[in-house]
Design a protein around this motif. Structure first.
Motif, PDB file in Angstrom:
ATOM      1  N   THR A   1      -9.324  11.338  48.584  1.00  0.00           N
ATOM      2  CA  THR A   1      -8.561  12.334  49.324  1.00  0.00           C
ATOM      3  C   THR A   1      -7.239  12.735  48.691  1.00  0.00           C
ATOM      4  N   GLN A   2      -6.704  11.930  47.790  1.00  0.00           N
ATOM      5  CA  GLN A   2      -5.432  12.279  47.180  1.00  0.00           C
ATOM      6  C   GLN A   2      -5.621  13.415  46.171  1.00  0.00           C
ATOM      7  N   PRO A   3      -4.541  14.065  45.762  1.00  0.00           N
ATOM      8  CA  PRO A   3      -4.652  15.178  44.811  1.00  0.00           C
ATOM      9  C   PRO A   3      -5.244  14.728  43.472  1.00  0.00           C
ATOM     10  N   HIS A   4      -5.669  15.731  42.721  1.00  0.00           N
ATOM     11  CA  HIS A   4      -6.263  15.480  41.407  1.00  0.00           C
ATOM     12  C   HIS A   4      -5.304  14.712  40.501  1.00  0.00           C
ATOM     13  N   SER A   5      -4.016  14.985  40.650  1.00  0.00           N
ATOM     14  CA  SER A   5      -3.018  14.317  39.813  1.00  0.00           C
ATOM     15  C   SER A   5      -2.997  12.808  40.069  1.00  0.00           C
ATOM     16  N   PHE A   6      -3.331  12.390  41.288  1.00  0.00           N
ATOM     17  CA  PHE A   6      -3.388  10.958  41.609  1.00  0.00           C
ATOM     18  C   PHE A   6      -4.470  10.282  40.774  1.00  0.00           C
ATOM     19  N   VAL A   7      -5.650  10.913  40.710  1.00  0.00           N
ATOM     20  CA  VAL A   7      -6.762  10.344  39.939  1.00  0.00           C
ATOM     21  C   VAL A   7      -6.403  10.295  38.457  1.00  0.00           C
ATOM     22  N   LEU A   8      -5.791  11.363  37.960  1.00  0.00           N
ATOM     23  CA  LEU A   8      -5.402  11.384  36.545  1.00  0.00           C
ATOM     24  C   LEU A   8      -4.409  10.266  36.235  1.00  0.00           C
ATOM     25  N   ARG A   9      -3.451  10.061  37.144  1.00  0.00           N
ATOM     26  CA  ARG A   9      -2.462   8.999  36.943  1.00  0.00           C
ATOM     27  C   ARG A   9      -3.129   7.630  37.013  1.00  0.00           C
ATOM     28  N   PHE A  10      -4.079   7.464  37.934  1.00  0.00           N
ATOM     29  CA  PHE A  10      -4.827   6.201  38.058  1.00  0.00           C
ATOM     30  C   PHE A  10      -5.567   5.901  36.753  1.00  0.00           C
ATOM     31  N   ILE A  11      -6.157   6.931  36.146  1.00  0.00           N
ATOM     32  CA  ILE A  11      -6.872   6.766  34.873  1.00  0.00           C
ATOM     33  C   ILE A  11      -5.893   6.407  33.757  1.00  0.00           C
ATOM     34  N   GLU A  12      -4.766   7.119  33.694  1.00  0.00           N
ATOM     35  CA  GLU A  12      -3.780   6.875  32.640  1.00  0.00           C
ATOM     36  C   GLU A  12      -3.230   5.447  32.687  1.00  0.00           C
ATOM     37  N   LEU A  13      -3.114   4.893  33.899  1.00  0.00           N
ATOM     38  CA  LEU A  13      -2.574   3.537  34.066  1.00  0.00           C
ATOM     39  C   LEU A  13      -3.644   2.456  33.915  1.00  0.00           C
ATOM     40  N   ASP A  14      -4.821   2.848  33.408  1.00  0.00           N
ATOM     41  CA  ASP A  14      -5.913   1.901  33.137  1.00  0.00           C
ATOM     42  C   ASP A  14      -6.504   1.331  34.420  1.00  0.00           C
ATOM     43  N   GLY A  15      -6.578   2.184  35.451  1.00  0.00           N
ATOM     44  CA  GLY A  15      -7.142   1.742  36.727  1.00  0.00           C
ATOM     45  C   GLY A  15      -8.609   1.369  36.647  1.00  0.00           C
ATOM     46  N   LEU A  16      -9.366   2.052  35.777  1.00  0.00           N
ATOM     47  CA  LEU A  16     -10.791   1.739  35.647  1.00  0.00           C
ATOM     48  C   LEU A  16     -10.985   0.306  35.187  1.00  0.00           C
ATOM     49  N   ASN A  17     -10.252  -0.108  34.159  1.00  0.00           N
ATOM     50  CA  ASN A  17     -10.393  -1.484  33.681  1.00  0.00           C
ATOM     51  C   ASN A  17      -9.972  -2.496  34.735  1.00  0.00           C
ATOM     52  N   ALA A  18      -8.998  -2.130  35.582  1.00  0.00           N
ATOM     53  CA  ALA A  18      -8.594  -3.026  36.667  1.00  0.00           C
ATOM     54  C   ALA A  18      -9.742  -3.221  37.656  1.00  0.00           C
ATOM     55  N   LEU A  19     -10.463  -2.145  37.973  1.00  0.00           N
ATOM     56  CA  LEU A  19     -11.631  -2.255  38.856  1.00  0.00           C
ATOM     57  C   LEU A  19     -12.740  -3.086  38.214  1.00  0.00           C
ATOM     58  N   LEU A  20     -13.010  -2.825  36.939  1.00  0.00           N
ATOM     59  CA  LEU A  20     -14.065  -3.565  36.240  1.00  0.00           C
ATOM     60  C   LEU A  20     -13.724  -5.039  36.123  1.00  0.00           C
ATOM     61  N   GLU A  21     -12.437  -5.338  35.967  1.00  0.00           N
ATOM     62  CA  GLU A  21     -12.009  -6.736  35.875  1.00  0.00           C
ATOM     63  C   GLU A  21     -12.277  -7.478  37.180  1.00  0.00           C
ATOM     64  N   VAL A  22     -12.077  -6.791  38.304  1.00  0.00           N
ATOM     65  CA  VAL A  22     -12.395  -7.414  39.597  1.00  0.00           C
ATOM     66  C   VAL A  22     -13.880  -7.775  39.653  1.00  0.00           C
TER      67      VAL A  22
END
Length: 471
Positions: A129-150
């Motif tokens: 639900t957050q703006p597109h910029s939120f997702v882009l920032r989440f990606i830039e901060l390596d959020g995907l690897n944080a999820l995969l690490e869990v």
């Protein structure tokens, strides 16, 4: 009526569709030009499909203002201490909490487990639900690897918990965004790591993973990643073949009717996606190749059992599987000028090959292949490696094709044995040409020898006649 349909709730979901809840604005509406500018900035944040973008931009100004207020209003929903509708929320907070979950043992207290779930659910909602910029920032901060690490650090208890389902839900939400999806697909191990979650006993998690894998099959370049992920899962879960877990779950009774039905429907949807997308969209041989693999694992009798559910949605998936199978088998039979090819009968298939090849240059090679098969040891127990090797080599001969764009040889399936079929066939063709040239040279040499012999004989006869005349 050309007016766009009524919008019920402001959320970007699944394939980029947008529905919105009409709100009564509490602030005065700005001038139309200013509102359109503000609204365009909002729409740019939502990562909509082109069709939905055009539909939303065509709304009347009063509805645009309602939508704008619904998105920019002060959200107050609190999940685990994280505001899920506050547009100023920092993705770094969510990522830090994910890292804390990954680095901590699975909690024993129910309250702490619930707190971790709320945090994961808050992130899932924010990604949706957050703006597109939120997702882009989440990606830039390596959020995907944080999820995969869990996912990677979960013990058995965590893997079977609802926390696992929530984390997979975060990945689904991320992939519903075009940039998020591209980021996941570009990651070297993301799809493999997601596939490992099929090992859980949690039905909801299994279903979510199957939905992700099935959707990835539809994305350019995604189908092969799914096949690689299934091969990875085979090794990860120590299974005899890939798809073994899929077929086992399709057959297994999990005790609860609703869970059984939901999981089996998700599995059949995934199977149809694997069979009919990617190379399966255009290549009969590829569909037959994968379907043979599933049939060898016993899918057909399981499908007959699933008919007992008498569920409309499940039956549609079963009907589609059998419809495409029947059409493919008819097309295969036409190649042999037959109504049907009995692929369950070794003698029937051999008889077809024998008739097709009996008066061709290939027939001696078929006989040679069979003769050498007879020379192999027949007692292999549970490890028939030589027969597996033959199977894999023939599969590559059938499947390998040349890419029109690059000219490179590619195999649409994951190849455990890397061979270049075209190059080998080219070398064999050269060898045949060389053999033929040698044979021709030998024939010419024999003809030359015969000619020399005849010429010498003629010379002797001429000498004799000349001598007789002189006398």
């Amino acid at each position: 009526d050309d007016e766009p349909p009524e919008i019920t709730y402001c959320v970007v979901e699944h394939t980029g569709t947008l529905t919105l809840q009409a709100m009564t604005p509490t602030l005065p509406m700005p001038a139309e030009e200013e509102l359109n500018k503000m609204f365009l900035e909002l729409v740019d944040e939502l990562d909509l499909t082109q069709a939905n973008r055009q539909a939303v931009l065509a709304l009347p100004v009063n509805k645009k203002w309602q939508i704008y207020c619904s998105r920019k209003g002060n959200g107050t929903l609190d999940n685990g201490g994280l505001r899920t509708t506050d547009l100023s929320g920092d993705p770094e907070d969510y990522i830090n909490r994910l890292k804390t979950i990954a680095s901590s043992p699975f909690p024993e207290e129910d309250e702490e487990v619930s707190n971790q779930m709320r945090q994961a659910e808050a992130l899932k909602t924010a990604l949706r639900t957050q703006p597109h910029s939120f997702v882009l920032r989440f990606i830039e901060l390596d959020g995907l690897n944080a999820l995969l690490e869990v996912l990677e650090t979960m013990n058995a208890e965590a893997a079977n918990s609802n926390l696992h389902t929530s984390v997979i839900g975060c990945l689904k939400a991320l992939m519903n965004n075009s940039n998020g999806r591209a980021h996941v697909l570009a990651h070297p191990t993301a799809i493999n790591t997601i596939s490992q979650s099929l090992a859980t006993e949690n039905i909801k998690t299994k279903i979510s993973v199957l939905e992700i894998l099935g959707a990835v099959c539809l994305v350019p370049g995604g189908h092969r990643k799914v096949l690689e992920a299934m091969l990875h899962f085979q090794q990860y879960h120590s299974e005899r073949t890939r798809f073994q877990c899929i077929i086992n779950n399709l057959d297994k009774n999990f005790g609860i009717y609703k869970d059984n039905l939901s999981l089996k429907t998700a599995i059949m949807s995934f199977i149809n996606a694997v069979l009919n997308y990617g190379p399966g969209q255009v290549t009969l041989e590829f569909r037959l190749h994968l379907r043979y693999e599933l049939l060898m694992l016993g899918i057909q009798p399981i499908i007959e059992k699933l008919r007992r559910y008498e569920n409309e949605t499940l039956d549609r998936h079963l009907d589609f599987f059998e419809m495409v199978r029947n059409e493919d088998e008819k097309e295969l039979a036409r190649k042999f000028e037959k109504e049907h090819v009995d692929t369950k009968s070794a003698s029937a298939m051999f008889d077809l090959l024998r008739r097709k090849l009996s008066h061709t240059a290939a027939y001696p090679h078929l006989l040679s292949l069979l003769e050498h098969c007879l020379l192999l040891p027949l007692d292999y127990g549970s490890h028939p490696q030589h027969w597996l090797l033959f199977d894999r080599i023939v599969q590559q001969i059938v499947l390998q094709s040349e890419s029109n764009e690059t000219g490179l040889i590619r195999n649409p399936d994951v190849a455990p044995i890397e061979i270049n079929v075209k190059e080998i066939v080219h070398l064999l063709a050269k060898e045949e040409e060389l053999v033929a040239a040698r044979k021709k040279a030998e024939e010419l040499e024999r003809e030359n020898s015969d000619m020399s012999t005849r010429l010498a004989k003629k010379e002797q006869e001429l000498d004799l006649r000349t001598q007789e005349k002189v006398r």
